[in-house]
Design a protein around this motif. Sequence first.
Motif, PDB file in Angstrom:
ATOM      1  N   LEU A  42       0.829  -1.337   0.089  1.00  0.00           N
ATOM      2  CA  LEU A  42      -0.032   0.084  -0.012  1.00  0.00           C
ATOM      3  C   LEU A  42       0.681   1.383   0.107  1.00  0.00           C
ATOM      4  CD1 LEU A  42      -2.989   0.942   0.578  1.00  0.00           C
ATOM      5  CD2 LEU A  42      -2.419   1.299   2.935  1.00  0.00           C
ATOM      6  N   ARG A  43       0.580   2.311  -0.885  1.00  0.00           N
ATOM      7  CA  ARG A  43       1.276   3.469  -0.927  1.00  0.00           C
ATOM      8  C   ARG A  43       0.663   4.141   0.435  1.00  0.00           C
ATOM      9  NH1 ARG A  43       2.774   7.034  -5.298  1.00  0.00           N
ATOM     10  NH2 ARG A  43       1.863   8.721  -3.886  1.00  0.00           N
ATOM     11  N   GLY A  44       1.325   4.493   1.532  1.00  0.00           N
ATOM     12  CA  GLY A  44       0.882   5.337   2.525  1.00  0.00           C
ATOM     13  C   GLY A  44       1.870   6.599   2.873  1.00  0.00           C
ATOM     14  N   TRP A  47       3.614  12.429   4.212  1.00  0.00           N
ATOM     15  CA  TRP A  47       4.176  13.689   4.263  1.00  0.00           C
ATOM     16  C   TRP A  47       4.311  13.870   2.697  1.00  0.00           C
ATOM     17  CZ3 TRP A  47       6.140   9.915   7.812  1.00  0.00           C
ATOM     18  CH2 TRP A  47       5.892  10.551   9.034  1.00  0.00           C
ATOM     19  N   LYS A  48       3.763  15.135   2.052  1.00  0.00           N
ATOM     20  CA  LYS A  48       3.917  15.196   0.588  1.00  0.00           C
ATOM     21  C   LYS A  48       4.914  16.366   0.280  1.00  0.00           C
ATOM     22  CE  LYS A  48       1.904  13.341  -2.067  1.00  0.00           C
ATOM     23  NZ  LYS A  48       2.334  12.176  -2.716  1.00  0.00           N
ATOM     24  N   PRO A  49       5.556  16.311  -0.550  1.00  0.00           N
ATOM     25  CA  PRO A  49       6.398  17.548  -0.912  1.00  0.00           C
ATOM     26  C   PRO A  49       5.717  17.991  -2.022  1.00  0.00           C
ATOM     27  CG  PRO A  49       7.602  15.304  -1.393  1.00  0.00           C
ATOM     28  CD  PRO A  49       6.242  15.056  -0.981  1.00  0.00           C
ATOM     29  N   GLY A 101      11.127  10.311  -2.586  1.00  0.00           N
ATOM     30  CA  GLY A 101      10.409  10.917  -3.949  1.00  0.00           C
ATOM     31  C   GLY A 101      11.542  11.536  -4.706  1.00  0.00           C
ATOM     32  N   ALA A 102      10.959  11.757  -5.956  1.00  0.00           N
ATOM     33  CA  ALA A 102      11.874  12.298  -6.980  1.00  0.00           C
ATOM     34  C   ALA A 102      12.522  13.766  -6.614  1.00  0.00           C
ATOM     35  CB  ALA A 102      11.051  12.488  -8.307  1.00  0.00           C
ATOM     36  N   ARG A 103      11.877  14.531  -5.968  1.00  0.00           N
ATOM     37  CA  ARG A 103      12.515  15.880  -5.462  1.00  0.00           C
ATOM     38  C   ARG A 103      13.548  15.657  -4.280  1.00  0.00           C
ATOM     39  NH1 ARG A 103       7.970  15.697  -7.175  1.00  0.00           N
ATOM     40  NH2 ARG A 103       7.362  17.131  -8.841  1.00  0.00           N
ATOM     41  N   ASN A 104      13.631  14.332  -3.915  1.00  0.00           N
ATOM     42  CA  ASN A 104      14.802  14.368  -3.002  1.00  0.00           C
ATOM     43  C   ASN A 104      15.807  13.238  -3.167  1.00  0.00           C
ATOM     44  OD1 ASN A 104      14.295  15.915  -0.473  1.00  0.00           O
ATOM     45  ND2 ASN A 104      12.354  14.576  -0.084  1.00  0.00           N
ATOM     46  N   LEU A 123      13.638   4.186  -4.392  1.00  0.00           N
ATOM     47  CA  LEU A 123      14.265   5.256  -4.877  1.00  0.00           C
ATOM     48  C   LEU A 123      13.818   5.627  -6.254  1.00  0.00           C
ATOM     49  CD1 LEU A 123      16.432   7.348  -4.345  1.00  0.00           C
ATOM     50  CD2 LEU A 123      17.989   5.873  -5.170  1.00  0.00           C
ATOM     51  N   LYS A 124      12.903   6.838  -5.988  1.00  0.00           N
ATOM     52  CA  LYS A 124      12.488   7.447  -7.402  1.00  0.00           C
ATOM     53  C   LYS A 124      13.550   8.240  -8.060  1.00  0.00           C
ATOM     54  CE  LYS A 124       7.969   7.629  -7.508  1.00  0.00           C
ATOM     55  NZ  LYS A 124       6.628   8.377  -7.497  1.00  0.00           N
ATOM     56  N   ARG A 125      13.355   8.142  -9.288  1.00  0.00           N
ATOM     57  CA  ARG A 125      14.295   8.958 -10.104  1.00  0.00           C
ATOM     58  C   ARG A 125      14.108  10.372 -10.345  1.00  0.00           C
ATOM     59  NH1 ARG A 125      15.135   8.046 -16.524  1.00  0.00           N
ATOM     60  NH2 ARG A 125      17.208   9.502 -17.064  1.00  0.00           N
ATOM     61  N   GLU A 150      11.415   4.373 -11.789  1.00  0.00           N
ATOM     62  CA  GLU A 150      11.452   5.208 -12.949  1.00  0.00           C
ATOM     63  C   GLU A 150      10.032   5.813 -12.820  1.00  0.00           C
ATOM     64  OE1 GLU A 150      13.054   6.530 -15.392  1.00  0.00           O
ATOM     65  OE2 GLU A 150      11.240   7.702 -16.420  1.00  0.00           O
ATOM     66  N   ARG A 151       9.713   7.252 -12.669  1.00  0.00           N
ATOM     67  CA  ARG A 151       8.485   7.771 -12.591  1.00  0.00           C
ATOM     68  C   ARG A 151       8.433   8.781 -13.918  1.00  0.00           C
ATOM     69  NH1 ARG A 151       8.803  12.929 -12.607  1.00  0.00           N
ATOM     70  NH2 ARG A 151       7.555  13.355 -10.639  1.00  0.00           N
ATOM     71  N   GLY A 152       9.402   8.849 -14.891  1.00  0.00           N
ATOM     72  CA  GLY A 152       9.270   9.719 -15.896  1.00  0.00           C
ATOM     73  C   GLY A 152      10.132  10.732 -15.605  1.00  0.00           C
TER      74      GLY A 152
HETATM   75  C1  PEP Z   1       4.464  10.408  -5.310  1.00  0.00           C
HETATM   76  O1  PEP Z   1       4.774   9.074  -5.587  1.00  0.00           O
HETATM   77  O2  PEP Z   1       3.796  10.479  -4.225  1.00  0.00           O
HETATM   78  C2  PEP Z   1       5.104  11.526  -5.932  1.00  0.00           C
HETATM   79  C3  PEP Z   1       4.964  12.559  -5.444  1.00  0.00           C
HETATM   80  O3  PEP Z   1       5.745  11.439  -7.012  1.00  0.00           O
HETATM   81  P1  PEP Z   1       7.477  11.936  -7.366  1.00  0.00           P
HETATM   82  O4  PEP Z   1       8.277  11.945  -6.117  1.00  0.00           O
HETATM   83  O5  PEP Z   1       7.889  10.853  -8.217  1.00  0.00           O
HETATM   84  O6  PEP Z   1       7.052  13.148  -8.160  1.00  0.00           O
END
Ligand code: PEP
Length: 250
Positions: A42-44, A47-49, A101-104, A123-125, A150-152
Amino acid sequence: MLTRSQLLKHKPLLMAGPCAVESRTQIIGVAIALKKMGVHVLRGQLWKPRTSPGDFQGVGEEGIPWLLEAKKNTGLLISTEIVDKDQIELVKNVSDILWVGARNMQNFELLKALGKDKRPVILKRGLINTVKEWLGAADYIGRNKVILCERGIRTGADSMRFTLDLNAALVAKHDHGIPVIADPSHTAGRRDMVAHLAYACIAAGLDGIVVEVHPDPEHALSDKTQQVSPKVFLQMVAMVQKLHKLVQSK
Ligand code: PEP
Ligand code: MN
């Protein structure tokens, strides 16, 4: 403690859930629906950047008991994005998998702190990062517990929110031996394209997908254009399973 190899016994690895945890009923309801569909994780996201400070920032610590309840009711594994190193300890009893997340991706102090923990890490790209930079980030955490996602990326092309770079995903997987999953939701930015991109990732032989699924996508507090309903996701899962079988039988 869950290990990466235990996690990867699920083939393909199916991760899903809302962009963000919004309420107790939302996350428990969607967790029950996803478990029935064969989802493993589950995606839980607590905290959202977010791009703007006025945007919904996530429920934070308040959501920890809701996630614990979702986990207890369903047996699903839980993944949580960590945006600050203190959160690693905060989610120690609830989150089986940590997430960058991608931004980190190049927040090196955060990566070092995650390196001290034993849990597997998604580890998102980063938005414009090369494979070399992605691997460098994985080394800070410890390559053997990382699953790349890989998230684009940003390219000159603007037909969708981001451009799915299957090339990079395949190079990371085949040349460097690191498991790679993909996030078709953030790549697409629109719900009608998510399934198509997910199928491409499975056909390419990636290790899994992570999809944003919300019980009421139109009223989601974040990423409402790309989240799909459980009903739509159910059809996607059926096709993903079929495609995966076909790819494995080659
Ligand atoms: C996410 O998966 O919640 C998200 C914000 O995606 P990303 O870090 O890839 O932008
Ligand atoms: Mn999102």
